[in-house]
Design a protein around this motif. Structure first.
Motif: not given
Length: 242
Positions: A221-241
């Motif tokens: 569960d920790t790994a899933a949360i960490a990996a999803l958050a890292l993906w979002q921070a890298a190229i997901g919708d957390w990234v400012t266009p």
């Protein structure tokens, strides 16, 4: 404001009858009365304001008003997760919905202790999480499938982030940014890790990006949360266009 997911088409001026459990929630739990406003979404038509026009014990009816937000597509991100204990799996589904995954695919590996789960309950958890987080869609929960079969039918245009515990791999944030692309999935293994042959096969597939989640071994569960958050921070919708 209360948000509800409904399967109905949402059209201004049309009535929507919520499911019985939703009606009880509105009138008996939240004690809403006629005239109260809530928000509705269905994953297709955006988000709409609706007014409670009937609030009986047996009959509850909503009248759709104006649209408050247009429909937007979620990030093209799947979570592929091995079956783990029920409580942890439910947490994973809830957090995957909160973190923007569009689909959760359940997988059975050689070290998975179970080969089935209550998909209906997991889907209900995803619905509740979507209602609470303000997203306009609900992640699909896909029934368990053997890992080998899933990999045999994999769409090679979708990158697969393999969270590998063997060490010596690039950090997930750097690896995802370097690989680029917009269609991804995150793969999280069982509590005992992947079988060595499974890991070897994954590392040899052209669509797989092996990554490290740091120097510590994480629970699923920790790994899933960490990996999803890292993906979002890298190229997901957390990234400012840019």
């Amino acid at each position: 404001m209360i948000r509800l997911f409904v399967p109905d088409n949402l059209i201004a001026g049309e009535a929507v009858v919520p499911a019985p459990e939703q009606g009880r929630y509105l009138t008996a739990v939240m004690r809403l009365t006629v005239g109260a406003e809530i928000l509705l979404f269905n994953g297709r038509d955006g988000e709409w304001r609706a007014t409670l026009v009937e609030a009986g014990k047996r009959n509850v009816r909503l009248l759709v008003g104006a649209r408050t937000r247009p429909q937007v597509a979620p990030p093209d991100l799947d979570l592929v997760v091995a079956l783990v204990k029920r409580g942890r799996l439910e947490t994973i589904v809830e957090k995957a919905a909160e973190l923007g995954a569009r689909r959760v695919r359940l997988v059975v590996t050689r070290r998975t202790n179970a080969d089935h789960t209550n998909v209906g309950r997991l889907q209900a958890i995803a619905v509740e999480a979507a209602e609470q987080t303000g997203r306009l869609d609900v992640p699909e929960i896909v029934a368990p499938e053997k890992l080998d079969r899933m990999l045999n039918g994999w769409d090679a245009d979708r990158r697969l982030m393999f969270c590998d515990e063997t060490g010596g791999l690039p950090p997930a944030l750097d690896a995802v940014r370097a690989a680029g692309g917009s269609s991804w999935a995150v793969l999280i293994g069982p509590e005992g890790g992947f079988d060595p042959e499974e890991g070897e096969r994954l590392r040899g597939l052209p669509f797989v990006t092996p990554v490290s989640l740091g120097p510590r071994i994480l629970r699923a569960d920790t790994a899933a949360i960490a990996a999803l958050a890292l993906w979002q921070a890298a190229i997901g919708d957390w990234v400012t266009p840019s």
